[in-house]
Design a protein around this motif. Structure first.
Motif, mmCIF file in Angstrom:
data_model
loop_
_atom_site.group_PDB
_atom_site.id
_atom_site.type_symbol
_atom_site.label_atom_id
_atom_site.label_comp_id
_atom_site.label_asym_id
_atom_site.label_seq_id
_atom_site.Cartn_x
_atom_site.Cartn_y
_atom_site.Cartn_z
ATOM 1 N N TYR A 557 1.090 0.092 -6.708
ATOM 2 C CA TYR A 557 1.573 1.462 -6.905
ATOM 3 C C TYR A 557 0.434 2.464 -6.727
ATOM 4 O O TYR A 557 0.606 3.516 -6.096
ATOM 5 C CB TYR A 557 2.189 1.588 -8.295
ATOM 6 C CG TYR A 557 2.582 2.987 -8.687
ATOM 7 C CD1 TYR A 557 3.805 3.527 -8.307
ATOM 8 C CD2 TYR A 557 1.719 3.772 -9.448
ATOM 9 C CE1 TYR A 557 4.161 4.819 -8.670
ATOM 10 C CE2 TYR A 557 2.068 5.061 -9.828
ATOM 11 C CZ TYR A 557 3.286 5.575 -9.435
ATOM 12 O OH TYR A 557 3.633 6.855 -9.795
ATOM 13 N N LEU A 558 -0.747 2.143 -7.278
ATOM 14 C CA LEU A 558 -1.880 3.052 -7.137
ATOM 15 C C LEU A 558 -2.341 3.152 -5.683
ATOM 16 O O LEU A 558 -2.805 4.219 -5.250
ATOM 17 C CB LEU A 558 -3.045 2.582 -8.008
ATOM 18 C CG LEU A 558 -2.883 2.717 -9.521
ATOM 19 C CD1 LEU A 558 -4.122 2.192 -10.233
ATOM 20 C CD2 LEU A 558 -2.634 4.160 -9.916
ATOM 21 N N ARG A 559 -2.202 2.064 -4.928
ATOM 22 C CA ARG A 559 -2.599 2.099 -3.518
ATOM 23 C C ARG A 559 -1.545 2.736 -2.633
ATOM 24 O O ARG A 559 -1.791 2.994 -1.459
ATOM 25 C CB ARG A 559 -2.904 0.683 -3.029
ATOM 26 C CG ARG A 559 -4.119 0.047 -3.693
ATOM 27 C CD ARG A 559 -4.519 -1.238 -2.982
ATOM 28 N NE ARG A 559 -3.465 -2.245 -3.050
ATOM 29 C CZ ARG A 559 -3.385 -3.187 -3.993
ATOM 30 N NH1 ARG A 559 -4.308 -3.234 -4.956
ATOM 31 N NH2 ARG A 559 -2.402 -4.066 -3.975
ATOM 32 N N GLY A 560 -0.342 2.974 -3.181
ATOM 33 C CA GLY A 560 0.733 3.580 -2.401
ATOM 34 C C GLY A 560 1.307 2.665 -1.349
ATOM 35 O O GLY A 560 1.718 3.136 -0.271
ATOM 36 N N GLU A 561 1.354 1.368 -1.633
ATOM 37 C CA GLU A 561 1.821 0.422 -0.623
ATOM 38 C C GLU A 561 3.307 0.556 -0.317
ATOM 39 O O GLU A 561 3.765 0.081 0.719
ATOM 40 C CB GLU A 561 1.508 -1.002 -1.077
ATOM 41 C CG GLU A 561 0.016 -1.306 -1.147
ATOM 42 C CD GLU A 561 -0.268 -2.739 -1.499
ATOM 43 O OE1 GLU A 561 0.719 -3.493 -1.718
ATOM 44 O OE2 GLU A 561 -1.451 -3.119 -1.569
ATOM 45 N N ASP A 562 4.068 1.176 -1.204
ATOM 46 C CA ASP A 562 5.494 1.352 -0.963
ATOM 47 C C ASP A 562 5.797 2.635 -0.192
ATOM 48 O O ASP A 562 6.966 2.928 0.089
ATOM 49 C CB ASP A 562 6.254 1.378 -2.293
ATOM 50 C CG ASP A 562 5.757 2.476 -3.213
ATOM 51 O OD1 ASP A 562 4.538 2.729 -3.212
ATOM 52 O OD2 ASP A 562 6.581 3.071 -3.932
ATOM 53 N N LEU A 563 4.779 3.401 0.161
ATOM 54 C CA LEU A 563 4.953 4.665 0.874
ATOM 55 C C LEU A 563 4.774 4.466 2.369
ATOM 56 O O LEU A 563 4.100 3.519 2.811
ATOM 57 C CB LEU A 563 3.941 5.699 0.363
ATOM 58 C CG LEU A 563 4.025 6.061 -1.124
ATOM 59 C CD1 LEU A 563 2.880 6.995 -1.502
ATOM 60 C CD2 LEU A 563 5.364 6.695 -1.446
ATOM 61 N N PRO A 564 5.353 5.352 3.177
ATOM 62 C CA PRO A 564 5.108 5.290 4.632
ATOM 63 C C PRO A 564 3.615 5.429 4.932
ATOM 64 O O PRO A 564 2.866 6.045 4.181
ATOM 65 C CB PRO A 564 5.905 6.479 5.173
ATOM 66 C CG PRO A 564 6.935 6.765 4.128
ATOM 67 C CD PRO A 564 6.303 6.407 2.824
ATOM 68 N N GLN A 570 -2.205 10.386 0.829
ATOM 69 C CA GLN A 570 -1.908 11.532 -0.019
ATOM 70 C C GLN A 570 -1.045 11.130 -1.212
ATOM 71 O O GLN A 570 -1.249 11.610 -2.342
ATOM 72 C CB GLN A 570 -1.207 12.623 0.792
ATOM 73 C CG GLN A 570 -0.949 13.912 0.029
ATOM 74 C CD GLN A 570 -2.210 14.559 -0.486
ATOM 75 O OE1 GLN A 570 -3.219 14.593 0.222
ATOM 76 N NE2 GLN A 570 -2.192 15.049 -1.713
ATOM 77 N N GLY A 571 -0.091 10.235 -0.968
ATOM 78 C CA GLY A 571 0.773 9.787 -2.060
ATOM 79 C C GLY A 571 -0.007 9.037 -3.131
ATOM 80 O O GLY A 571 0.221 9.223 -4.333
#
Length: 670
Positions: A557-564, A570-571
């Motif tokens: 979650y901290l690495r933003g792996e679920d984001l595009p 940025q996320g």
């Protein structure tokens, strides 16, 4: 038979002396447990009493007085025990006493002589009964040594748990009286004997550490009923063992002066730590039964009944522990004491002052838990989702918890026991018997009418060796402390040892790190919405330690792996910023609950030249007790004074350290 009255009187005196020694007053309490000592006392006193009466009134010659008769009786008793059974030959008593009685008495003295050696040997052993255990104790050289200051329920529970985990440890109870007055004391003595513990009458400072224990771990655990006595013992032991790195002193106290002593005492390598029973109780409750489980429609309303030590700690801890991304706690406090609100305002002035803009709200209601007004209060506050019953009377606690459940079931539509939201009710049950009874009552409730009560605070749960030597939360807290001082990944053992001493010997460092560790679970809840779904069975998910899957999910979650991919950087930065804001909000509430105030720039400039620190421990002033947006200004002011600090970045670093600390904690416990 002119001597018959004197003879009968002597027999009665013998019987009276024997009975007095065996059954009378304080003597019997000491002698009843020691058969040889009882027999020697009884036979000696009975013989002396019989001879005294005979010598005083049975002689044909004029008596020379009671004093002469007393000394002659003592001499006769000694001669009888040593076998010289011709005690009547010292006076011309042949005419006063029949020969048959003299013959019978000579037989008695002969038997007494035969028993004398066994009785005296038993007497010597009874007088030396503490010699051999103390000799074994002084010869102890290797292993773990645990010395408990008093034999009571808390101490025996802790010792029993230590014996289960360390079968070869040496356990010592001090200040143990020879005559156990009450049934409870006799039971404690029997339980101490069952776990092979030594019981000495010495106090903490009079019993020396065995000479061979130069490297073995030695634990002094001060668990006396009087907290003032615990503090006195801690002062003397600190003076006595200062500089001994293998000695650890655990002081059980909830007094502010005990925390001040732990912070300020000179240790020189000695480990000194505080055991706060009420705080440990609430930390354990909010860890195993988190506050966010009681959230209703993005609102977290908490009810605390009773403002004793546990109730006060429940309110203060809920103020900061209930802070999540979407929740700000509203705490309702019910107590019949009209001064409860004033006491809270004195301890936590900024939380009690609504004008300071705190992120939690505390409301006080002067009500009796058994009054109709309390039932009316429950009917008008249906948004309450989490209840802590912390009254001093534990029987009343259980009745109050059942009444709260009844009121909410009455207000709920549909069939009682349905899946509609209902508050989590936690009831304080410390007494072992009442706790066991309460649990049986709660868990034996019928499926069609579940009580849904959660007993907490049992002495068996609080006084465990894990809470003394380092629980899961404490191990995690020490990891955060090491990350903060830079020794987490250090290969220098001296740096790790010094970090451990700084953690244990400072009540402030340990308390703040424990708060950060406890709130770690709440940050995971805020960051991972998927774990908030009812289908995930949150009661089971959050009742234990964070799992490996949960830790890895938080790191992803901290690495933003679920984001595009185009929004990942940025996320991830936005997520880190949001959690850092939450951490600062949590820290603000924690400091305010601990009695700290915000230091103005003028105050910071006034104490900085003296303390060379941005916080004042005595005045409880800290410049960072401001909203997140104002932290850069505080950092700039500290840099101006000669101590550059980036406070917002410190919060971000703590969030990024959570996966690593969780991983190292799991490895350490294994």
């Amino acid at each position: 038979m002119s001597g018959m009255p004197e003879l009968v009187l002597s027999i009665l005196c013998f019987a009276a002396g024997l009975l007095w020694c065996l059954f009378s007053g304080p003597v019997s309490r000491k002698l009843h447990k020691n058969a040889p000592l009882s027999a020697v006392h009884g036979l000696t006193i009975g013989t002396a009493a019989a001879l005294f009466s005979l010598y005083l009134m049975g002689s044909e010659e004029p008596a020379s007085g009671p004093l002469d008769a007393a000394f002659t009786a003592i001499l006769g008793t000694l001669r009888a025990i040593t076998g010289e059974n011709t005690v009547f030959e010292t006076r011309s008593m042949a005419g006063a006493i029949p020969q048959g009685w003299i013959w019978a008495f000579n037989i008695y003295t002969a038997l007494l002589h035969l028993l004398a050696y066994a009785l005296v040997f038993g007497l010597i052993l009874s007088l030396l009964k503490n010699f051999f255990p103390k000799l074994q104790y002084l010869l102890f050289s290797r292993g773990r040594l645990c010395i408990l200051s008093e034999l009571n329920e808390r101490a025996i529970l802790l010792a029993e748990d230590l014996r289960r985990q360390h079968p070869k440890a040496v356990l010592v109870f001090l200040c143990v009286k020879e005559d156990n007055e009450t049934e409870a004391q006799r039971q404690w003595a029997a339980r101490a004997k069952a776990i092979r513990a030594y019981c000495f009458s010495d106090d903490e400072t009079a019993l020396p550490i065995p000479p061979g224990c130069r490297r073995s771990r030695v634990d002094f655990i001060l668990l006396e009923e009087g907290e003032n006595e615990n503090l006195r013992c801690a002062l003397e032991l600190t003076e006595q063992y200062r500089g001994r790195s293998n000695v650890r002193i655990t002081l059980a106290s909830s007094q502010p002066e005990a925390e001040a002593f732990v912070d300020s005492a000179e240790k020189d390598g000695l480990s000194l730590r505080l055991l706060h029973e009420a705080r440990t109780t609430i930390f354990r409750l909010y860890d195993t039964m988190p506050l966010f489980l009681g959230a209703k429609e993005d609102r977290l309303e908490i009810l605390v009944v009773g403002m004793g030590k546990v109730g006060l700690e429940a309110v203060r801890t809920a103020c900061w522990c209930g802070q999540t991304a979407d929740l700000r706690p509203v705490i309702h406090v019910v107590d019949r004491d009209p001064l409860a609100a004033d006491r809270f305002a004195r301890l936590c002035p900024e939380l009690a002052d609504s004008s300071t803009g705190t992120d939690c709200r505390v409301c006080f209601y002067q009500l009796d838990a058994e009054s109709c007004g309390f039932s009316d209060f429950l009917r008008t506050h249906t948004g309450i989702g989490y209840v802590v019953c912390a009254l001093e009377d534990e029987s009343l606690n259980l009745r109050t918890a059942m009444e709260i459940r009844r009121c909410f079931e009455e207000l709920r539509p549909g069939i009682p026991g349905s899946d509609l939201p209902c508050p989590i009710i936690n009831v304080l049950l410390r007494d072992p018997f009442l706790s066991r009874t309460g649990r049986e009552l709660i868990f034996a409730s019928r499926p069609e009418y579940p009580l849904r009560l959660n007993p907490f605070g049992s002495l068996q749960e609080i006084y465990t060796w894990e809470n003394i030597s380092g629980s899961y939360l404490e191990t995690m807290a020490f990891g955060f402390h090491q990350y903060y001082d830079g020794s987490l990944n250090s290969s220098d053992p001296e740096a790790s040892r010094q970090s451990r001493l700084d953690f244990e010997n400072s009540a402030y460092n340990r308390r703040s790190s424990m708060a950060l560790a406890l709130h770690c679970k709440y940050k995971l809840y805020s960051a991972l919405p998927c774990w908030q779904e009812p289908s995930r069975s949150p009661l089971k998910t959050w009742s234990g330690h964070p799992s490996r899957a949960l830790r890895e999910a938080f790191a992803a979650y901290l690495r933003g792996e679920d984001l595009p991919s185009d929004k990942k950087a940025q996320g991830a930065a936005d997520r880190l910023e949001e959690l850092a804001r939450l951490e600062h909000r949590r820290w603000n509430a924690f400091m305010q609950a601990d009695g700290w105030r915000a230091a103005s720039p003028e105050q910071l400039r006034s104490y900085w030249p003296v303390l060379h620190n941005h916080r004042s421990m005595l005045a409880r002033l800290h410049p960072c007790l401001v909203p997140w947006e104002q932290l850069p200004e505080v950092s700039a002011l500290c840099a101006e004074l000669g101590s550059p600090k980036d406070f917002p970045q410190s919060d971000r670093n703590m969030i990024q350290a959570i996966p690593l600390v969780l991983q190292l904690t799991e490895q350490a416990k294994k």
